[in-house]
Design a protein around this motif. Structure first.
Motif, short mmCIF file in Angstrom:
data_model
loop_
_atom_site.label_atom_id
_atom_site.label_comp_id
_atom_site.label_asym_id
_atom_site.label_seq_id
_atom_site.Cartn_x
_atom_site.Cartn_y
_atom_site.Cartn_z
N ASP A 167 0.82 -1.21 0.00
CA ASP A 167 0.00 0.00 0.00
C ASP A 167 0.85 1.26 0.00
OD1 ASP A 167 1.02 -0.29 2.50
OD2 ASP A 167 -0.87 -0.04 3.58
N GLU A 168 2.14 1.10 0.32
CA GLU A 168 3.07 2.23 0.34
C GLU A 168 3.96 2.23 -0.90
OE1 GLU A 168 6.73 3.85 3.20
OE2 GLU A 168 5.33 2.33 3.94
N LEU A 169 4.38 1.04 -1.34
CA LEU A 169 5.25 0.90 -2.50
C LEU A 169 4.78 -0.34 -3.27
CD1 LEU A 169 7.93 2.23 -3.64
CD2 LEU A 169 9.13 0.32 -2.58
N LYS A 170 4.14 -0.12 -4.42
CA LYS A 170 3.59 -1.25 -5.19
C LYS A 170 4.71 -2.06 -5.82
CE LYS A 170 -0.76 1.06 -6.41
NZ LYS A 170 -0.39 2.47 -6.23
N SER A 171 4.84 -3.31 -5.38
CA SER A 171 5.90 -4.19 -5.88
C SER A 171 5.25 -5.41 -6.52
CB SER A 171 6.82 -4.64 -4.73
OG SER A 171 7.34 -3.51 -4.06
N VAL A 172 5.62 -5.70 -7.77
CA VAL A 172 5.03 -6.82 -8.52
C VAL A 172 6.14 -7.76 -8.97
CG1 VAL A 172 3.67 -7.46 -10.54
CG2 VAL A 172 3.13 -5.36 -9.30
N PHE A 173 5.92 -9.05 -8.77
CA PHE A 173 6.90 -10.07 -9.15
C PHE A 173 6.37 -10.87 -10.34
CE2 PHE A 173 8.89 -14.37 -7.93
CZ PHE A 173 10.03 -14.10 -8.69
N VAL A 174 7.13 -10.90 -11.43
CA VAL A 174 6.74 -11.60 -12.65
C VAL A 174 7.64 -12.81 -12.82
CG1 VAL A 174 6.54 -11.45 -15.15
CG2 VAL A 174 5.89 -9.51 -13.73
N GLU A 175 7.03 -14.00 -12.86
CA GLU A 175 7.80 -15.25 -13.03
C GLU A 175 7.10 -16.13 -14.05
OE1 GLU A 175 7.85 -17.57 -9.40
OE2 GLU A 175 6.00 -16.64 -8.72
N HIS A 176 7.76 -17.23 -14.43
CA HIS A 176 7.20 -18.11 -15.46
C HIS A 176 6.03 -18.92 -14.94
CE1 HIS A 176 10.46 -17.10 -18.10
NE2 HIS A 176 11.36 -17.51 -17.23
N GLU A 177 6.21 -19.46 -13.74
CA GLU A 177 5.19 -20.36 -13.19
C GLU A 177 4.14 -19.55 -12.44
OE1 GLU A 177 5.37 -23.47 -14.09
OE2 GLU A 177 7.25 -23.00 -15.09
N VAL A 214 -5.65 -9.85 -5.56
CA VAL A 214 -4.34 -10.21 -5.02
C VAL A 214 -3.60 -8.96 -4.55
CG1 VAL A 214 -2.13 -11.29 -5.49
CG2 VAL A 214 -4.22 -12.27 -6.46
N TYR A 215 -3.49 -7.96 -5.44
CA TYR A 215 -2.74 -6.76 -5.09
C TYR A 215 -3.63 -5.65 -4.54
CZ TYR A 215 1.41 -8.75 -7.22
OH TYR A 215 2.48 -9.55 -7.50
N LYS A 216 -4.95 -5.78 -4.75
CA LYS A 216 -5.92 -4.84 -4.16
C LYS A 216 -5.58 -3.38 -4.46
CE LYS A 216 -6.93 -8.03 -0.36
NZ LYS A 216 -8.12 -8.62 -0.99
N ILE A 217 -5.46 -3.06 -5.75
CA ILE A 217 -5.17 -1.67 -6.10
C ILE A 217 -6.44 -0.84 -5.93
CG2 ILE A 217 -3.36 -2.31 -7.73
CD1 ILE A 217 -5.34 -1.84 -9.99
N GLU A 218 -6.22 0.46 -5.73
CA GLU A 218 -7.36 1.34 -5.50
C GLU A 218 -8.21 1.48 -6.76
OE1 GLU A 218 -5.75 5.00 -4.14
OE2 GLU A 218 -4.83 4.14 -2.35
N LYS A 219 -7.57 1.63 -7.89
CA LYS A 219 -8.29 1.77 -9.15
C LYS A 219 -8.61 0.39 -9.69
CE LYS A 219 -7.88 3.86 -13.75
NZ LYS A 219 -6.98 4.59 -14.67
N ALA A 222 -0.77 -6.88 -15.92
CA ALA A 222 -1.22 -6.60 -14.55
C ALA A 222 -0.35 -5.52 -13.91
CB ALA A 222 -1.20 -7.88 -13.72
N ALA A 223 0.97 -5.60 -14.11
CA ALA A 223 1.88 -4.62 -13.52
C ALA A 223 1.61 -3.22 -14.08
CB ALA A 223 3.32 -5.02 -13.81
N GLN A 224 1.31 -3.15 -15.38
CA GLN A 224 1.04 -1.85 -16.01
C GLN A 224 -0.26 -1.25 -15.47
OE1 GLN A 224 1.59 -1.79 -20.23
NE2 GLN A 224 0.35 0.05 -20.54
N LEU A 225 -1.28 -2.08 -15.30
CA LEU A 225 -2.55 -1.59 -14.78
C LEU A 225 -2.43 -1.12 -13.33
CD1 LEU A 225 -4.87 -4.34 -16.28
CD2 LEU A 225 -5.04 -1.89 -16.75
N MET A 226 -1.52 -1.71 -12.60
CA MET A 226 -1.35 -1.35 -11.19
C MET A 226 -0.42 -0.16 -10.99
SD MET A 226 -1.13 -4.98 -9.17
CE MET A 226 -0.23 -5.91 -10.37
#
Length: 1004
Positions: free
Chosen positions: A388-398, A431-436, A483-487
């Motif tokens: 909620d303070e710093l949006k961090s997204v992890f992208v992996e294959h699985e 999962v990430y519960k973004i405001e928008k 998903a990362a771009q939308l968030m």
């Protein structure tokens, strides 16, 4: 200011009860008012009171005093534990009952001063272990199950000394091995090397002796590993112990003119200095504690804060100063430690992240790169800002299955079974519960823009309406990037993002990341990508993170120039690691490695969800000299062609043929799916499960189980065992003799399993021993291969062929722990990881090695690797390249890693839009070619007669034409299928060779 003079404690053993009581009361009174930081001043008297020369009453009193002080000042006792623990432990075996009871109580009290939560459940066993050798064995066994996650400090190490000392001196090698494992586990989570120094004089000789005296190789290897870990945990320690004399100088300097110099002042100043020195060495710098326990009296109270600050600075070791990135906006600046299971990955390391930077994460396998990124994304890294303070997204294959709601029947719906657009919506909103909130339309439009297909739109390899399970690794990564771009993520973390991407998609990814507004942390073994994109390098080095700032487009190059010892990150080399692949072994009827053993003929395949075929009219051959790279754009059909070739998919058109006895090893693109059900097992246990009974259970799982139309029709026919001849034949029609029909109906049989195979005498075909449904084993029958195929049981035949091939491949192997461990060692997996570490505790690179080793267990003739470079570090890739070059079987590789493909392949299968184009060729080495040319080849016609075909150079044109006619006649006469497909193809190859020879020799 009180200390504990030894003569007061000696009074506890006075003959006069009054004197003895007064002495004990005096000691207790002193301990009530004494400063916790007086522990160093108290130690001489306490050790004297527990020594061999002390009287029983004196020992008892001393133990009681230590017990009381442990409850009052646990940190101080923990600091002195390395000195206290052995004398107290020894007294738990004292012959005097009173002393023994006091010692057990004291041992319990001081053991509780470690401050280590991981050890707390085991402390009662540690106390019991001090009392007898039997209890020591039990304690060692229990401690082996302790997972150390919290940083281990000196008190935790010290309290283990009595147990480890006895265990490492024990006669049992298993006990010694377990003690070494405990040492290894504990020292891996030591944060401060200074914590190890006090125990090194006692522990180092014991572990070193174990490495020299243990006879069992595996146990000795564990001891050697523990010794290395112990010594490494103490490396780089700059001891900054402050003496009382040095502290006294600081006291007097701080007082200046207030230092009177009289006898009383000197005594007070010396005492304050001693307390300050102990507090400093304990790394205890709380201002309130210093004021209360050190500087309460005048004139010291006025300068105690100045003294504390000076001694805190003096106690710190000199640290390596890194180049600071002063420009830009800070995202995170702090320090943390990171552990995974029994492994310490990072200890008290610093990290500084700025906005709009690209950080390349470097380090060997199992150093913690992926774990660090996952810990940040899961909000598990201590001190790192929450999402909620710093949006961090992890992208992996699985992408893991997530239970997202419950259907009407009560079963959960898994997110990976939902359409791709739905997964992105769910990930953003739930999962990430973004405001928008991300809407369906937003997501669909974004996925279209990055290349996904959609209803009414272009036919792409991935359609946003199809389930996530149908996507390859590259498309799953694109979906997560959406998903990362939308968030509007602040920190985007990427794990091997180029692993499943072709050249065009790598360029697309680079452009996408260039426009990404946040910061990026990325791990990748693709050097050109990292060199082009990185602005900084974060390097894992000795459980620390070292940051290097470079110039974009050459950051990695500059890093390599500055740190040449890191060259293993950038070169395919096996100087550090080596793989050894097993010999494939002989195949019946195959005398040359260049002979075709696997063939795909005019194969097309269409997925049920698509209208157009994914691969079209593909024909290819494989031999044991094949070194093939299958290349092409994402969605061109590479993986599909391989899946059809190995039997995971059934061809829509065309046929697949393989030589009898051929063993294939297939490592799929998402290799970890082999291990998903075995994460709580060790690699050794997994292999022993997988190959029990000489069947490859993983292989049987991916074989296509669907029946073809012909097989279904064949199985609808009834077959019986002839009562006269015993042969299996088709049941006669209803129009035939009624009596015969009745007899046939009674004898109708259905195959249940093939339990054995044999070759028919004087023929090149097989018979199979069949167990019939509802019949006992003594009623088994031998049935010809052709009959079973006509009955619709081709897969039953193929499974028995595979079982026989597997048995042939394991003639020199036994499915035992030592044998499996040796096999795993050939793939860079040490015995400790093989048999004493669960798969879920291994890094991605180690898991790939486990999958590769398992695939090679049956000594295959052909190895097929779909994206093998994902997760392997440079050392692993180098080891794999050289092992593949030496391997005596055929190799097929799907990979976008050009450097890796060029290092292995001499032949390219280029897939474009589902069509295959072949470039280059795979040839045997010169020695083998010369050997095979020395003998004439024997070819048989349809009647079984040998056609003598000598080398072309020895035949006249007339003889060649005669041989051509004989071969053409043999092929034409094979309408009754006298010859197998393999024999026909061999004749066709020879026919083409002779025709080419005649054509070449004809005059222009």
């Amino acid at each position: 200011m009180a200390v504990l003079p030894s003569h007061i404690l000696q009074g506890a053993d006075d003959k006069s009860k009054n004197v003895a009581t007064a002495a004990v009361d005096a000691c207790k009174a002193i301990m009530e008012v004494v400063s916790p930081f007086a522990i160093d001043l108290l130690m001489p008297a306490l050790l004297a009171g527990m020594s061999v020369k002390a009287k029983p009453s004196q020992k008892e009193a001393t133990l009681q005093i230590v017990t009381t002080f442990a409850s009052k000042a646990p940190k101080a006792v923990g600091y002195a534990l390395v000195i206290l623990v052995s004398p107290v432990a020894d007294l738990t075996c004292d012959i005097k009952k009173e002393v023994k009871l006091a010692a057990v109580e004291c041992m319990t009290a001081i053991a509780g001063c470690t401050g280590n939560r991981d050890l707390e459940p085991f402390l009662p066993s540690v106390v019991e272990a001090a009392q007898s050798i039997t209890n020591t064995h039990k304690c060692v066994e229990k401690l082996a199950g302790c997972i150390f996650v919290q940083n281990v400090e000196a008190p935790a190490l010290a309290v283990m000394l009595p147990v480890l000392s006895r265990g490492l001196n024990d006669k049992s090698e298993e006990v010694k091995r377990t003690c070494c494992q405990i040492v290894d586990n504990m020292c891996k989570v030591v944060e401060d090397p200074a914590a190890v120094l006090p125990i090194m004089p006692k522990l180092d000789p014991l572990v070193r002796a174990a490495t020299e005296k243990i006879a069992d190789p595996e146990a000795r290897a564990m001891a050697e590993k523990a010794l290395k870990t112990l010594q490494k945990s103490a490396e780089g320690c700059e001891t900054k112990e402050i003496s009382a004399e040095e502290a006294l100088k600081q006291v007097k300097a701080a007082l200046g003119d207030k230092a009177t110099g009289d006898e009383v002042f000197e005594m007070q100043a010396l005492h304050v200095a001693a307390l300050a020195a102990t507090a400093t060495n304990m790394r205890s710098f709380d201002a309130a504690d210093w004021k209360t326990y050190i500087g309460a009296l005048e004139p010291f109270s006025g300068v105690i804060e100045e003294l504390r600050a000076k001694l805190e600075v003096a106690s710190k070791p000199r640290e390596e100063i890194e180049e600071e990135d002063t420009d830009g906006v800070d995202l995170y600046k702090g320090s943390f430690s990171l552990a995974y299971g029994t492994l310490t990955l990072l200890r008290d390391t610093k990290m500084h992240l700025k906005r709009n930077r690209f950080y390349g994460l470097l380090g060997p396998n199992q150093c913690g790169k992926t774990t660090l990124m996952r810990a940040i994304a899961n909000e598990q890294l201590e001190g790192f800002p929450k999402r909620d303070e710093l949006k961090s997204v992890f992208v992996e294959h699985e992408i893991e299955d997530v239970e997202v709601d419950v259907q009407d029947d009560g079963f959960p719906i898994l997110s990976v079974d939902k359409p791709g657009w739905w997964w992105v919506v769910y990930t953003c909103n739930e999962v990430y519960k973004i405001e928008k909130i991300a809407t369906e339309e937003q997501v669909k439009e974004l996925m279209k823009s990055v290349g996904f297909g959609y209803p009414g739109g272009p036919d792409r390899a991935a359609n946003l309406e199809l389930p996530v399970t149908s996507y390859s690794g590259g498309w799953k990564m694109k979906m997560q990037l959406c998903a990362a771009q939308l968030m509007n993520a602040d920190v985007l973390m990427l794990d091997e993002p180029t692993g499943h991407l072709d050249v065009d998609n790598v360029l697309w990814l680079e452009d996408w990341l260039e426009s990404f507004p946040g910061s990026i942390i990325c791990t990748s073994h693709f050097t050109p990508f990292m060199d082009k994109m990185c602005t900084h390098i974060i390097d894992f080095h000795d459980r620390k993170l070292k940051t290097f700032k470079g110039d974009k487009s050459k950051c990695l190059t500059q890093f390599a120039e500055k740190y040449p010892e890191k060259k293993s990150y950038f070169e395919l080399s096996n100087e550090i690691m080596k793989f050894t692949f097993p010999e494939p072994g002989a195949m019946e009827g195959v005398k040359s490695r260049s002979k075709v053993i696997l063939r795909m003929s005019a194969v097309s395949f269409t997925y049920p969800t698509k209208d157009k075929p994914t691969i079209v009219d593909v024909s290819l051959t494989v031999s044991q000299v094949s070194r093939v790279a299958v290349i092409g754009a994402n969605g061109a059909g590479k993986s599909t062609a391989i899946k059809v070739l190995v039997g995971e998919q059934k061809p829509t058109e065309g046929s697949i043929w393989k030589a009898s006895g051929l063993r294939m090893a297939y490592v799929a693109q998402h290799a970890f799916h082999h291990l998903e059900k075995h994460m709580q097992e060790t690699p050794t246990a997994y292999i022993m499960w997988r190959f029990a009974g000489n069947d490859d259970k993983e292989s049987l799982e991916f074989k296509s189980k669907e029946l073809s139309v012909d097989e279904a029709t064949a199985r609808s026919q009834k077959w019986c065992i002839d009562t006269v001849s015993g042969a299996v034949r088709r049941v006669t029609s209803v129009a035939e003799d009624a009596k015969q029909n009745k007899q046939d109906e009674a004898g109708v049989v259905i195959p249940d399993a093939a339990v054995n195979r044999r070759q028919k005498k004087k023929e090149k075909t097989y018979e199979y021993e069949i167990k019939w449904q509802f019949k006992s084993m003594d009623q088994n029958s031998w049935v010809e291969k052709e009959i079973l195929i006509k009955m619709g049981y081709l897969k039953l035949v193929q499974r028995e062929d595979e079982r026989q091939a597997a048995m042939a491949g394991l003639m020199t192997k036994q499915l035992t722990q030592p044998s499996v461990e040796k096999h795993l060692t050939d793939f860079g997996i040490d015995p400790e990881s093989a048999s004493h570490t669960q798969i879920n505790q291994l890094s991605g690179g180690m898991k790939v090695k486990v999958v590769l080793a398992a695939a090679m267990w049956q000594n295959p003739h052909v190895l097929i690797l779909d994206e093998p470079t994902n997760y392997l570090d440079r050392e692993g890739l180098g080891a794999l390249v050289l092992a593949l070059k030496d391997y005596k079987g055929g190799v097929l590789i799907i990979s976008h890693n050009k450097e890796f493909c060029d290092g292995v392949a001499t032949e390219k299968w280029i897939m474009v839009g589902g069509f295959l184009r072949i470039e280059g060729e795979s040839v045997a080495d010169e020695a083998e070619v010369q050997g095979s040319n020395q003998a004439a080849e024997d070819v048989y016609d349809g009647a079984g007669n040998k056609i003598i075909v000598n080398k072309q150079a020895s035949l006249s044109d007339k003889d060649k034409k005669k041989v051509i006619k004989d071969i053409e006649k043999s092929i034409k006469d094979n309408k009754k299928k006298v010859m197998t497909d393999e024999e026909v193809w061999e004749l066709e190859d020879k026919l083409n060779e002779l025709k080419e020879g005649l054509k070449a020799e004809a005059p222009a």
